[in-house]
Design a protein around this motif. Structure first.
Motif, PDB file in Angstrom:
ATOM      1  N   LEU A 134      58.649  36.505  41.667  1.00 28.71           N
ATOM      2  CA  LEU A 134      57.627  35.830  42.123  1.00 28.71           C
ATOM      3  C   LEU A 134      56.740  35.182  40.946  1.00 28.71           C
ATOM      4  CD1 LEU A 134      55.494  38.093  44.639  1.00 28.71           C
ATOM      5  CD2 LEU A 134      56.837  36.100  45.088  1.00 28.71           C
ATOM      6  N   VAL A 135      56.569  34.038  40.859  1.00 31.70           N
ATOM      7  CA  VAL A 135      55.515  33.369  39.860  1.00 31.70           C
ATOM      8  C   VAL A 135      53.874  33.015  40.471  1.00 31.70           C
ATOM      9  CG1 VAL A 135      55.225  31.343  38.386  1.00 31.70           C
ATOM     10  CG2 VAL A 135      57.395  32.041  39.026  1.00 31.70           C
ATOM     11  N   ALA A 136      53.178  33.982  39.978  1.00 33.01           N
ATOM     12  CA  ALA A 136      51.817  33.660  40.542  1.00 33.01           C
ATOM     13  C   ALA A 136      51.049  32.567  39.765  1.00 33.01           C
ATOM     14  CB  ALA A 136      50.937  35.022  40.153  1.00 33.01           C
ATOM     15  N   LEU A 152      43.811  34.743  36.945  1.00 33.66           N
ATOM     16  CA  LEU A 152      43.464  36.055  36.758  1.00 33.66           C
ATOM     17  C   LEU A 152      43.118  36.767  38.300  1.00 33.66           C
ATOM     18  CD1 LEU A 152      41.726  36.565  33.543  1.00 33.66           C
ATOM     19  CD2 LEU A 152      43.933  37.330  34.207  1.00 33.66           C
ATOM     20  N   PRO A 153      42.379  36.217  39.170  1.00 36.24           N
ATOM     21  CA  PRO A 153      42.203  36.943  40.641  1.00 36.24           C
ATOM     22  C   PRO A 153      43.531  36.767  41.293  1.00 36.24           C
ATOM     23  CG  PRO A 153      40.810  34.847  40.318  1.00 36.24           C
ATOM     24  CD  PRO A 153      41.380  35.103  39.055  1.00 36.24           C
ATOM     25  N   LEU A 154      44.300  35.755  41.073  1.00 36.87           N
ATOM     26  CA  LEU A 154      45.369  35.473  41.970  1.00 36.87           C
ATOM     27  C   LEU A 154      46.629  36.766  41.427  1.00 36.87           C
ATOM     28  CD1 LEU A 154      47.838  34.102  43.729  1.00 36.87           C
ATOM     29  CD2 LEU A 154      48.191  32.829  41.992  1.00 36.87           C
ATOM     30  N   LEU A 155      46.459  36.747  40.183  1.00 34.51           N
ATOM     31  CA  LEU A 155      47.601  37.745  39.504  1.00 34.51           C
ATOM     32  C   LEU A 155      47.111  39.429  39.824  1.00 34.51           C
ATOM     33  CD1 LEU A 155      50.061  38.133  37.458  1.00 34.51           C
ATOM     34  CD2 LEU A 155      48.411  38.340  35.576  1.00 34.51           C
ATOM     35  N   ASP A 156      45.978  39.361  39.714  1.00 37.21           N
ATOM     36  CA  ASP A 156      45.389  40.839  40.103  1.00 37.21           C
ATOM     37  C   ASP A 156      45.817  41.289  41.393  1.00 37.21           C
ATOM     38  OD1 ASP A 156      43.950  43.009  39.496  1.00 37.21           O
ATOM     39  OD2 ASP A 156      42.093  42.156  39.992  1.00 37.21           O
ATOM     40  N   ALA A 157      45.555  40.127  42.567  1.00 43.90           N
ATOM     41  CA  ALA A 157      45.945  40.573  44.022  1.00 43.90           C
ATOM     42  C   ALA A 157      47.448  40.603  44.070  1.00 43.90           C
ATOM     43  CB  ALA A 157      45.442  39.342  45.117  1.00 43.90           C
ATOM     44  N   LEU A 182      50.151  39.712  30.270  1.00 42.26           N
ATOM     45  CA  LEU A 182      50.930  40.940  30.090  1.00 42.26           C
ATOM     46  C   LEU A 182      50.251  42.343  30.038  1.00 42.26           C
ATOM     47  CD1 LEU A 182      53.251  39.688  27.094  1.00 42.26           C
ATOM     48  CD2 LEU A 182      53.668  39.555  29.444  1.00 42.26           C
ATOM     49  N   ALA A 183      48.834  42.344  29.615  1.00 44.00           N
ATOM     50  CA  ALA A 183      48.298  43.399  29.759  1.00 44.00           C
ATOM     51  C   ALA A 183      47.856  43.586  31.264  1.00 44.00           C
ATOM     52  CB  ALA A 183      46.842  43.365  28.809  1.00 44.00           C
ATOM     53  N   ALA A 184      47.709  42.798  31.974  1.00 43.41           N
ATOM     54  CA  ALA A 184      47.379  42.832  33.251  1.00 43.41           C
ATOM     55  C   ALA A 184      48.498  43.410  34.232  1.00 43.41           C
ATOM     56  CB  ALA A 184      46.844  41.497  33.709  1.00 43.41           C
ATOM     57  N   GLY A 185      49.722  43.281  33.557  1.00 50.03           N
ATOM     58  CA  GLY A 185      50.898  43.675  34.362  1.00 50.03           C
ATOM     59  C   GLY A 185      51.850  42.656  34.704  1.00 50.03           C
ATOM     60  N   ALA A 186      51.644  41.424  34.129  1.00 47.97           N
ATOM     61  CA  ALA A 186      52.749  40.476  34.503  1.00 47.97           C
ATOM     62  C   ALA A 186      54.154  40.845  33.745  1.00 47.97           C
ATOM     63  CB  ALA A 186      52.285  39.234  34.024  1.00 47.97           C
ATOM     64  N   ALA A 187      55.161  40.432  34.469  1.00 43.77           N
ATOM     65  CA  ALA A 187      56.525  40.717  33.781  1.00 43.77           C
ATOM     66  C   ALA A 187      56.939  39.666  32.694  1.00 43.77           C
ATOM     67  CB  ALA A 187      57.563  40.819  34.805  1.00 43.77           C
ATOM     68  N   GLY A 188      56.014  38.696  32.580  1.00 41.19           N
ATOM     69  CA  GLY A 188      56.394  37.602  31.639  1.00 41.19           C
ATOM     70  C   GLY A 188      55.301  36.293  32.064  1.00 41.19           C
ATOM     71  N   ALA A 189      55.522  35.443  31.133  1.00 44.81           N
ATOM     72  CA  ALA A 189      54.687  34.040  31.429  1.00 44.81           C
ATOM     73  C   ALA A 189      55.687  32.920  31.723  1.00 44.81           C
ATOM     74  CB  ALA A 189      53.755  33.941  30.225  1.00 44.81           C
ATOM     75  N   TRP A 190      55.124  32.165  32.453  1.00 38.84           N
ATOM     76  CA  TRP A 190      55.930  30.885  32.924  1.00 38.84           C
ATOM     77  C   TRP A 190      54.949  29.570  32.595  1.00 38.84           C
ATOM     78  CZ3 TRP A 190      60.068  30.135  36.733  1.00 38.84           C
ATOM     79  CH2 TRP A 190      59.902  29.039  37.428  1.00 38.84           C
ATOM     80  N   LEU A 191      55.679  29.162  31.420  1.00 39.28           N
ATOM     81  CA  LEU A 191      54.682  28.077  30.762  1.00 39.28           C
ATOM     82  C   LEU A 191      54.919  26.749  30.737  1.00 39.28           C
ATOM     83  CD1 LEU A 191      54.862  29.640  27.015  1.00 39.28           C
ATOM     84  CD2 LEU A 191      53.240  30.179  28.796  1.00 39.28           C
TER      85      LEU A 191
END
Ligand SMILES: Cc1cc2nc3c(=O)[nH]c(=O)nc-3n(C[C@H](O)[C@H](O)[C@H](O)COP(=O)(O)O)c2cc1C
Length: 311
Positions: A134-136, A152-157, A182-191
């Protein structure tokens, strides 16, 4: 230097994917991002076609890459999904639709299926359809997307409920923002935006200049361009673009003022007149100060994020 379980599982050196940006992320940008250790994606936007895809594939050469399509373009352009699958990308993303019948087709070919989501119900629907990643995508992001939740609220949820890897997208353009997701737990960033003006991008000259000149408050979410050009974007997916002489009167028209016509807009697009034509950009646009190779951008973001995370 900087890795997540997901980036390691894909054999990437850094947990960075470039967004498949129509009109910006072609074969050259994808190859440059992959060479920098991330996963480069070729984007087919509203103007996507089999011929355009083949042109960009030739430029990507034999590097590992992904491909991203727009759902309504996939449905309109017969053969586009087949051509994308035949190119054997590592990953295929299809966004902006509700029909996930493509997911098993892509997976049967050994390709990772990715889609962008904007809220928890959307994440659930994609997971029920069997999506791999998924890409949040937060509403501060550039280009099309639901104007719903900030990243941030989206990624958190989404991270609370997702059982598949979640990439973070929207406004990531610095070591700080990369470290945060990344600290929040994302597997990576979609730039997207941060790579849209890279040296290898397809973005025309004046659109690039407009990006360099813009500060982060200079974007707006609008359907002005899509409505004027009569493009079949679902209305829940407006686009975040640079404000210009086309968007400003659209958002607050003078009484009885006629809406600008499509011919004027098409002419401006053909002439790369960024004072009228759309320039997709997110709220991280103010961080872009000069044109540089994609590798320099990816390296800087990852090095700075690694330093912050070590602290
Ligand atoms: C110039 C540009 C073009 C884009 N084109 C596409 C596209 O064709 N397909 C797609 O799925 N997303 C597209 N996007 C959206 C990105 O996938 C992503 O949601 C967004 O760029 C993330 O936010 P950011 O721009 O702040 O990094 C585009 C974004 C930009 C900036």
């Amino acid at each position: 230097m900087l890795a997540t379980p997901w980036s390691r599982s894909l054999g990437l050196r850094v947990p960075v994917v470039n967004a498949p940006m129509g009109g910006a992320a072609g074969g050259r940008l994808a190859a440059a991002v992959t060479a920098a250790g991330g996963l480069g994606m070729i984007g087919m936007g509203s103007a996507g076609s089999v011929a355009a895809l083949e042109r960009e594939l030739a430029l990507a050469g034999d590097t590992v890459f992904g491909i991203g399509l727009v759902d309504w373009v996939r449905q309109r352009e017969s053969g586009l999904l087949d051509a994308a699958i035949a190119a054997r990308p590592r990953a295929l993303s299809i966004s902006f639709g509700s029909d996930f019948s493509w997911v098993p087709v892509v997976q049967d070919a050994g390709i990772l299926a990715i889609t962008q989501v904007y809220d928890v119900p959307g994440a659930h629907r994609a997971q029920e359809a069997g999506i791999d990643v998924l890409v949040a995508r937060g509403c501060e992001g550039g280009g099309h997307g639901a104007d719903r939740l900030a990243l941030l609220p989206l990624l958190d949820a989404v991270l609370d409920t997702a059982t598949v890897p979640v990439l973070a997208a929207g406004g990531i353009g610095s070591g700080r923002t990369l470290a945060a997701v990344l600290a929040a737990g994302a597997a990576g960033a979609w730039l997207g935006t941060s790579l849209a003006a890279a040296e290898e991008s397809l973005l025309p000259e004046n659109a690039r200049r407009a990006m360099l000149a813009a500060d982060s408050t200079h974007t707006v979410v609008t359907t002005a361009f899509d409505e004027t050009l009569d493009l079949p974007w679902p209305p829940i997916y407006p686009a975040r673009v640079l404000r210009n002489d086309f968007t400003d009167p659209w958002s607050s028209p003078e009484p009885d003022e006629a809406r600008p016509d499509a011919d004027l807009l098409r002419t401006a697009i053909a002439a790369d007149d960024a004072t009228i034509a759309p320039v997709d950009a997110g709220q991280g646009v103010g961080l872009i100060t000069h044109i540089e190779p994609a590798a320099a951008i990816v390296d800087r973001l990852c090095r700075n994020a690694a330093t912050l995370l070590r602290r």
